[in-house]
Design an enzyme around this catalytic site. Sequence first.
Site, PDB file in Angstrom:
ATOM      1  N   ASN A  65      28.453  23.102  15.860  1.00 12.25           N
ATOM      2  CA  ASN A  65      27.339  23.106  16.801  1.00 12.25           C
ATOM      3  C   ASN A  65      26.361  21.982  16.485  1.00 12.25           C
ATOM      4  O   ASN A  65      26.810  20.828  16.446  1.00 12.25           O
ATOM      5  CB  ASN A  65      26.727  24.493  17.015  1.00 12.25           C
ATOM      6  CG  ASN A  65      26.310  25.266  15.803  1.00 12.25           C
ATOM      7  OD1 ASN A  65      27.125  25.606  14.963  1.00 12.25           O
ATOM      8  ND2 ASN A  65      25.035  25.571  15.696  1.00 12.25           N
ATOM      9  N   ASP A  66      25.105  22.266  16.269  1.00 12.10           N
ATOM     10  CA  ASP A  66      24.068  21.229  16.284  1.00 12.10           C
ATOM     11  C   ASP A  66      24.384  19.991  15.436  1.00 12.10           C
ATOM     12  O   ASP A  66      24.768  20.125  14.277  1.00 12.10           O
ATOM     13  CB  ASP A  66      22.750  21.790  15.725  1.00 12.10           C
ATOM     14  CG  ASP A  66      22.335  23.098  16.353  1.00 12.10           C
ATOM     15  OD1 ASP A  66      23.065  23.635  17.185  1.00 12.10           O
ATOM     16  OD2 ASP A  66      21.250  23.587  15.985  1.00 12.10           O
ATOM     17  N   PRO A  67      24.111  18.802  15.989  1.00 10.49           N
ATOM     18  CA  PRO A  67      24.082  17.607  15.146  1.00 10.49           C
ATOM     19  C   PRO A  67      22.867  17.691  14.224  1.00 10.49           C
ATOM     20  O   PRO A  67      21.800  18.141  14.650  1.00 10.49           O
ATOM     21  CB  PRO A  67      23.912  16.464  16.150  1.00 10.49           C
ATOM     22  CG  PRO A  67      23.252  17.076  17.341  1.00 10.49           C
ATOM     23  CD  PRO A  67      23.744  18.501  17.394  1.00 10.49           C
ATOM     24  N   GLN A  82      26.420  21.307  12.072  1.00 12.50           N
ATOM     25  CA  GLN A  82      26.651  22.718  11.778  1.00 12.50           C
ATOM     26  C   GLN A  82      28.142  23.002  11.970  1.00 12.50           C
ATOM     27  O   GLN A  82      28.711  22.681  13.028  1.00 12.50           O
ATOM     28  CB  GLN A  82      25.810  23.579  12.727  1.00 12.50           C
ATOM     29  CG  GLN A  82      24.316  23.368  12.554  1.00 12.50           C
ATOM     30  CD  GLN A  82      23.730  24.192  11.429  1.00 12.50           C
ATOM     31  OE1 GLN A  82      23.605  25.404  11.539  1.00 12.50           O
ATOM     32  NE2 GLN A  82      23.382  23.548  10.324  1.00 12.50           N
ATOM     33  N   SER A 126      19.904  24.111  10.869  1.00 12.92           N
ATOM     34  CA  SER A 126      19.664  22.717  11.272  1.00 12.92           C
ATOM     35  C   SER A 126      18.453  22.065  10.627  1.00 12.92           C
ATOM     36  O   SER A 126      17.503  22.733  10.211  1.00 12.92           O
ATOM     37  CB  SER A 126      19.547  22.648  12.790  1.00 12.92           C
ATOM     38  OG  SER A 126      20.831  22.872  13.337  1.00 12.92           O
TER      39      SER A 126
END
Length: 588
Positions: A65-67, A82, A126
């Site tokens: 998921n998130d950068p 993630q 994150s």
Amino acid sequence: MGVRLGRVAWACPAVLLLLLQLAGASHVVYETSLLETEAAAATVPASIFELSTGYHFRPQKNWINDPNAPLYYKGWYHLFFQYNPKGAVWGNIVWAHSVSRDLINWVALETALAPSIDADKYGCWSGSATIMPDGTPVIMYTGVSRPDVNYEVQNVAFPKNSSDPLLREWVKPAHNPVIVPEGGINATQFRDPTTAWYADGHWRILVGALSGASRGVAYVYRSRDFRRWTRVRKPLHSAPTGMWECPDFYPVTVDGKESGVDTSVVSSSRVKHVLKNSLDLRRYDYYTVGTYDRLKERYVPDNPAGDKHHLRYDYGNFYASKTFYDPSKRRRILWGWANESDTAVDDVAKGWAGIQAIPRKVWLDPSGRQLMQWPVEEVEALRGKKPVSLKDRVVKRGEHVEVTGLQTAQADVEVSFEVPSLEGAEALDPALANDAQKLCGVKGADVEGGVGPFGLWVLASSKLEERTAVFFRVFKAAGNVNSTKPLVLMCSDPTKASLNKNLYHPTFAGFVDIDMAKGKISLRSLIDRSVVESFGAGGRTCILSRVYPSLAIGRNAHLHVFNNGKADIKVSRLTAWEMKKPALMNGA
Ligand SMILES: *[C@@H]1O[C@H](CO)[C@@H](O)[C@H](O)[C@H]1NC(C)=O
Ligand SMILES: *[C@@H]1O[C@H](CO)[C@@H](O)[C@H](O)[C@H]1NC(C)=O
Ligand SMILES: *[C@@H]1O[C@H](CO)[C@@H](O)[C@H](O)[C@H]1NC(C)=O
Ligand SMILES: *[C@@H]1O[C@H](CO)[C@@H](O)[C@H](O)[C@H]1NC(C)=O
């Protein structure tokens, strides 16, 4: 277990450099999944394997998921993200780490951060990187330190060896956590620290939060030494949107140029600021352009309605984005996560879920009203040598023109349209004047209009049973808004993308802030098997869709220009390139 390159080899950057120069180094394999998926694979159509993206960033396997903490260091681009090392669904999250020379070819390194201390025992979520005055990066990230309530704290990590351009090992100092949710902050809704900026002897960061039941908040924390942080009493900004995740706050220059600046450039005459938040409830990213007052530590959007009528980086599948400043090319680059829209069963079967959108350069439009975005120029290196072109081709009412002579399952298409007359533009239902997505839902690609819908059918099957439409539709200036300019809608309509009807294929749309009086509008689409990432009017409006055709796969994917409007339009120029796979994509 898959084949792995020994640690000895990884220890030498020269080896990596060589690897990045070698095509087809397919033996480079990263952490292989522990999850075996044959059972699930038996129940899904074989075509889903044809839908594996070719040139969008993803690891070989598993959920992403998130950068996180994108940065540039000693000649290398770093991307953390993630990652679930154990499967294709969310869970067991660690910070995976990949490096690149060119933002296109990527090599996976060892995990950068995993739960290991009290302050992140239940999760390393994150965060962002800040480059210190001596040139070394620091990561600040959210740790979950109690499982019962997802108690969220902010931690720092430093490179173990800053001489290592690959920054492979990270150290968490004993003074973590550096920020805890005190002073009435809801500890389960307190995360995703930004890159810091420095002015007047203080570092500042933002942390996203929820205040009360529904107020999204960006709190400012200040520090002289990056160790002891104090919260500024009033938040930088807030709005009644629900939780703000992944805030991002950065300056953009007002000189009309496309170059970016470092986060610590805060002098107000040269720059405006952008505040972006990810809406946990609605699952999209929105931003405002405004003014930052560093003495009051407040931010005021230029458009008072900006927190209500949301400008978005992308009106499609694009979330938890983050920018960084690339000093090597003096530009600001945006990364954003695009999740899957198929089912979790499909994801487990194919063994991976989630990609990152192609990194985009971002800058302020000369109007000052919005940002512009464009795929980083490096992606053009993947274009095949023999593009196919159309020139000055009129497309009449109800007509569609196939672009032949290349495979288009993995392609880059740029097209410029001329709209000879706006005379026949249809009137706009005032009730939909502020809701592009609803408007597109009502006025899809097959609903005849006056001027438009015109655009591209991508990933189309040979008999057109399957096709994803990316298009524009022009409306007369609406009576209830002050503008006398025609209103332009950009829309991605995947309702016919797949014969598989069980998939989530919503229409996505945004308005395009462009003066159609000149009679011209452009579109670029990066097509990548199950991704259609489109840039309208030079990057004024962007839409990324995930689609899962069952027939329009591989060599059977076709590309057409279509016009379902009453007025003729002209393709003044269309150029389509096949896109190669990068030589290195994390072993995928
Ligand atoms: C630090 O990294 C440099 C460059 O990769 C390397 O030459 C050096 O041996 C490393 N130092 C340690 C202590 O690992
Ligand atoms: C914190 O946020 C959660 C999730 O939104 C909510 O359920 C909880 O009631 C909040 N706690 C407080 C003390 O406001
Ligand atoms: C991801 O996909 C689902 C559809 O399967 C969607 O409803 C969800 O909101 C998406 N986006 C994010 C950011 O999770
Ligand atoms: C139209 O402009 C007037 C004057 O500038 C303003 O008061 C009004 O709110 C505007 N209406 C809309 C719908 O934007």
